[in-house]
Design an enzyme around this catalytic site. Structure first.
Site, PDB file in Angstrom:
ATOM      1  N   HIS A 131      10.238  21.051 -17.071  1.00 16.43           N
ATOM      2  CA  HIS A 131      10.040  22.455 -17.445  1.00 16.43           C
ATOM      3  C   HIS A 131       9.050  22.614 -18.597  1.00 16.43           C
ATOM      4  O   HIS A 131       8.601  23.719 -18.871  1.00 16.43           O
ATOM      5  CB  HIS A 131      11.377  23.135 -17.768  1.00 16.43           C
ATOM      6  CG  HIS A 131      11.990  22.732 -19.072  1.00 16.43           C
ATOM      7  ND1 HIS A 131      12.962  21.760 -19.175  1.00 16.43           N
ATOM      8  CD2 HIS A 131      11.793  23.181 -20.328  1.00 16.43           C
ATOM      9  CE1 HIS A 131      13.332  21.639 -20.436  1.00 16.43           C
ATOM     10  NE2 HIS A 131      12.632  22.486 -21.165  1.00 16.43           N
TER      11      HIS A 131
ATOM     12  N   ASP B 252      14.685  17.356 -13.902  1.00 17.99           N
ATOM     13  CA  ASP B 252      13.875  17.891 -15.004  1.00 17.99           C
ATOM     14  C   ASP B 252      13.118  16.779 -15.731  1.00 17.99           C
ATOM     15  O   ASP B 252      12.987  16.790 -16.955  1.00 17.99           O
ATOM     16  CB  ASP B 252      14.747  18.664 -15.988  1.00 17.99           C
ATOM     17  CG  ASP B 252      13.934  19.665 -16.808  1.00 17.99           C
ATOM     18  OD1 ASP B 252      12.796  19.960 -16.418  1.00 17.99           O
ATOM     19  OD2 ASP B 252      14.429  20.137 -17.844  1.00 17.99           O
TER      20      ASP B 252
ATOM     21  N   ASN C 189      11.980  20.696 -28.796  1.00 14.86           N
ATOM     22  CA  ASN C 189      12.461  19.310 -28.685  1.00 14.86           C
ATOM     23  C   ASN C 189      12.489  18.841 -27.238  1.00 14.86           C
ATOM     24  O   ASN C 189      12.630  17.641 -26.969  1.00 14.86           O
ATOM     25  CB  ASN C 189      13.863  19.167 -29.260  1.00 14.86           C
ATOM     26  CG  ASN C 189      13.888  18.911 -30.754  1.00 14.86           C
ATOM     27  OD1 ASN C 189      14.237  19.793 -31.527  1.00 14.86           O
ATOM     28  ND2 ASN C 189      13.500  17.720 -31.158  1.00 14.86           N
ATOM     29  N   SER C 190      12.381  19.775 -26.300  1.00 17.20           N
ATOM     30  CA  SER C 190      12.483  19.419 -24.883  1.00 17.20           C
ATOM     31  C   SER C 190      11.504  18.319 -24.510  1.00 17.20           C
ATOM     32  O   SER C 190      10.309  18.406 -24.794  1.00 17.20           O
ATOM     33  CB  SER C 190      12.205  20.646 -24.013  1.00 17.20           C
ATOM     34  OG  SER C 190      13.250  21.554 -24.082  1.00 17.20           O
TER      35      SER C 190
ATOM     36  N   LEU D 165      23.081  11.920   2.808  1.00 13.59           N
ATOM     37  CA  LEU D 165      24.234  11.517   3.612  1.00 13.59           C
ATOM     38  C   LEU D 165      24.654  12.592   4.601  1.00 13.59           C
ATOM     39  O   LEU D 165      25.015  12.293   5.736  1.00 13.59           O
ATOM     40  CB  LEU D 165      25.402  11.171   2.675  1.00 13.59           C
ATOM     41  CG  LEU D 165      26.579  10.400   3.256  1.00 13.59           C
ATOM     42  CD1 LEU D 165      26.114   9.094   3.887  1.00 13.59           C
ATOM     43  CD2 LEU D 165      27.605  10.114   2.153  1.00 13.59           C
ATOM     44  N   GLY D 166      24.657  13.868   4.162  1.00 12.78           N
ATOM     45  CA  GLY D 166      25.019  14.948   5.069  1.00 12.78           C
ATOM     46  C   GLY D 166      26.481  15.343   5.029  1.00 12.78           C
ATOM     47  O   GLY D 166      27.064  15.705   6.066  1.00 12.78           O
ATOM     48  N   VAL D 167      27.093  15.279   3.834  1.00 16.56           N
ATOM     49  CA  VAL D 167      28.477  15.718   3.679  1.00 16.56           C
ATOM     50  C   VAL D 167      28.574  16.719   2.536  1.00 16.56           C
ATOM     51  O   VAL D 167      27.747  16.729   1.625  1.00 16.56           O
ATOM     52  CB  VAL D 167      29.434  14.541   3.386  1.00 16.56           C
ATOM     53  CG1 VAL D 167      29.517  13.599   4.565  1.00 16.56           C
ATOM     54  CG2 VAL D 167      29.030  13.800   2.123  1.00 16.56           C
TER      55      VAL D 167
END
Length: 496
Positions: A140, A170, A243-244, A296-298
């Site tokens: 960001h 991020d 600080n990011s 995975l698809g769950v």
């Protein structure tokens, strides 16, 4: 006569001594048979002798590896200084002028002239990981930036270019071309961090470059609703806007985290992405510019104490499968609703949130073992992991109707509810809203908790997606939203 007086005095003294001894016996008797003291003034075991360290030499050594980042974004129809507070709804923002996780939730909204160009400048931090000029920061900090400037500790300034970004964690990798070798930091092992351990944050808060703050690790594994792979380090080392992207160091001078988010209304509450998360991504960002993840698809949910008892578990552990999407790796491997996944590719799954992180770091097409509990019996299945496509990620595993809303959601957890300051304990929380989408136009924002869909209560992701499945394209969708202390209805148009 004198003998009589002396005798009487002796008798009095003896009586007093006897009374004293008798009183002593009575007090001793009143304490009971045990001679154990009522309290102790010395620790029962040896306690470590803790001394506050001197951070001066460490800070002096680390400063040259930390950089200040300034970016410029050119946007249309977005006035400078306007905070995206979603004024379309006539309800006040319960968090005040800024949302609690402002560095994640903050966006800007359009002005009166949609064609007018504005330049917005922002500040951030980063750290050098390679002497050739590779720098790690937050996504960001550099997202949509048209110009990126990097300032070193000696005030030398360089233009930077983005090598790769990963919005889901991020994390971003940028690069400068310097005519000298740069001092790179060492990356530590964030899994070895202990709560209470000293840490140092160095960054560019409010443009005050190369500021050093110290504190301790307040907690680990924090889930704050920032994304599907939340696993934050919480620290009381002072972290502020700017600080990011800066480093969080341990006392060995190793980077253990990337300072990422704050709670604006709190003090001493900052969050850093564990450096081990970034380690899994950096090579891909350098080579491909993006991250390829396993899928995975769950749909899974947390195993609560009541669910653990119902499923015959000795304790809460694993990830409970709430739904299996058709024609997915999970379906092909024979995973069923009600299975509890306790191990994936040799790595234990203690919490629900462990599974998405472990699966995401597994290379696509890898054939791995998965241990699960089915009706109290342990079972091992082989699953061939697929690649997580961007459209799947955007919809959090849902279908095209969910994608058309332009928002992503995840199940509300107690940790997220506490962080957002909402009383709801069930529902789904909005984690992202796309600009210009139906959700955006309706005024939905990150941190909103959805508790009803078309006047049907929803307790989890499964309820949410089932409700969406009943809606035909073009129909209006009525949502009941909890925002802080306020509850409001929001109507938006479904588009197929």
């Amino acid at each position: 006569m004198r003998r009589t007086v002396h005798a009487r005095l002796l008798t009095v003294i003896v009586c007093v001594l006897c009374l004293g001894l008798g009183g002593g016996v009575m007090v001793g008797t009143s304490m009971g048979a045990s001679n154990a003291p009522f309290w102790t003034e010395t620790p029962p075991t040896q306690v470590p002798n803790i001394q506050v360290p001197n951070f001066a030499e460490l800070a002096e050594h680390l400063n040259p590896s930390v950089v200040n980042i300034s970016t410029t974004q050119v946007t249309k129809g977005q006035g400078q200084g306007q905070r995206r507070t979603m004024p379309r709804l006539p309800f006040p923002n319960p968090f005040g002028e800024r949302d609690p996780f402002e560095e994640f939730f903050e966006r800007f909204f359009g002005g009166e002239n949609p064609q007018r160009e504005f330049r917005r400048r922002s500040l951030g931090s980063g750290f050098i990981i390679n002497r050739e000029g590779y720098i790690v920061t937050n996504n960001h900090v550099v997202e949509n930036a048209s110009d990126i400037k990097v300032s070193l500790s000696d005030k030398e300034e360089h233009d930077a270019k983005v090598i790769g970004r990963d919005p889901k964690t991020d994390v971003a990798l940028i690069k400068i071309e310097a005519k000298k070798d740069l001092l790179a930091v060492a990356l530590g092992d964030s899994s070895k961090l202990r709560v209470g351990e000293w840490v140092i944050a160095i960054g560019n808060p409010f443009g005050l470059g190369h500021t050093v703050t110290t504190g301790i690790v307040s907690a680990k594994g924090r889930i704050i609703g920032a994304g599907p792979y939340d696993d934050f380090i919480q620290t009381d080392a002072s972290i502020n806007p700017g600080n990011s992207g800066g480093p969080l160091f341990n006392m060995n001078g190793e980077v253990v985290g990337i300072n990422t988010a704050i709670i604006a209304s709190g003090q001493g509450i900052g969050f850093a992405t564990p450096i081990n998360v970034a380690k899994d991504l950096l090579v891909q960002l350098r080579d491909k510019g993006r991250v390829v993840r396993g899928w995975l698809g769950v749909q899974v949910q947390r195993v609560t104490p009541d669910l653990a008892k119902s499923f015959g578990l000795d304790r809460e552990r694993g990830a409970l499968v709430a739904d299996v999407m058709p024609d997915t790796p999970a379906a092909k491997a024979g995973i069923e609703r009600g299975d509890i996944i306790v191990e994936f590719n040799g790595r234990k799954i203690d919490e629900m949130n462990d599974l998405p992180r472990v699966v995401a770091t597994t290379p696509p097409d890898a054939d791995v073992p998965m241990k699960l509990l089915r009706k109290g019996q342990e079972k091992v299945v082989q699953v061939k992991v697929a690649e997580l496509k961007e459209e799947r990620a955007a919809a959090s595993g849902g279908g095209t109707l969910e994608e058309s809303l332009g928002m992503t959601v995840q199940e509300l957890t107690p940790e997220i509810a506490r962080s957002l300051g909402v009383s709801e304990s069930k529902g789904v929380v909005v984690t992202n809203v796309e600009d210009g989408s139906p959700a955006d136009e309706a005024g939905l924002r990150r941190g909103d908790v959805l508790v009803e869909v078309n006047q049907k209560k929803i307790d989890n992701l499964r309820d949410y997606r089932t409700a969406l499945g009943r809606v035909a394209g073009g129909d209006s969708l009525l949502l009941l939203v909890r925002r802080g202390d306020n509850v409001l209805y929001v109507a938006l148009k479904m588009v197929k």
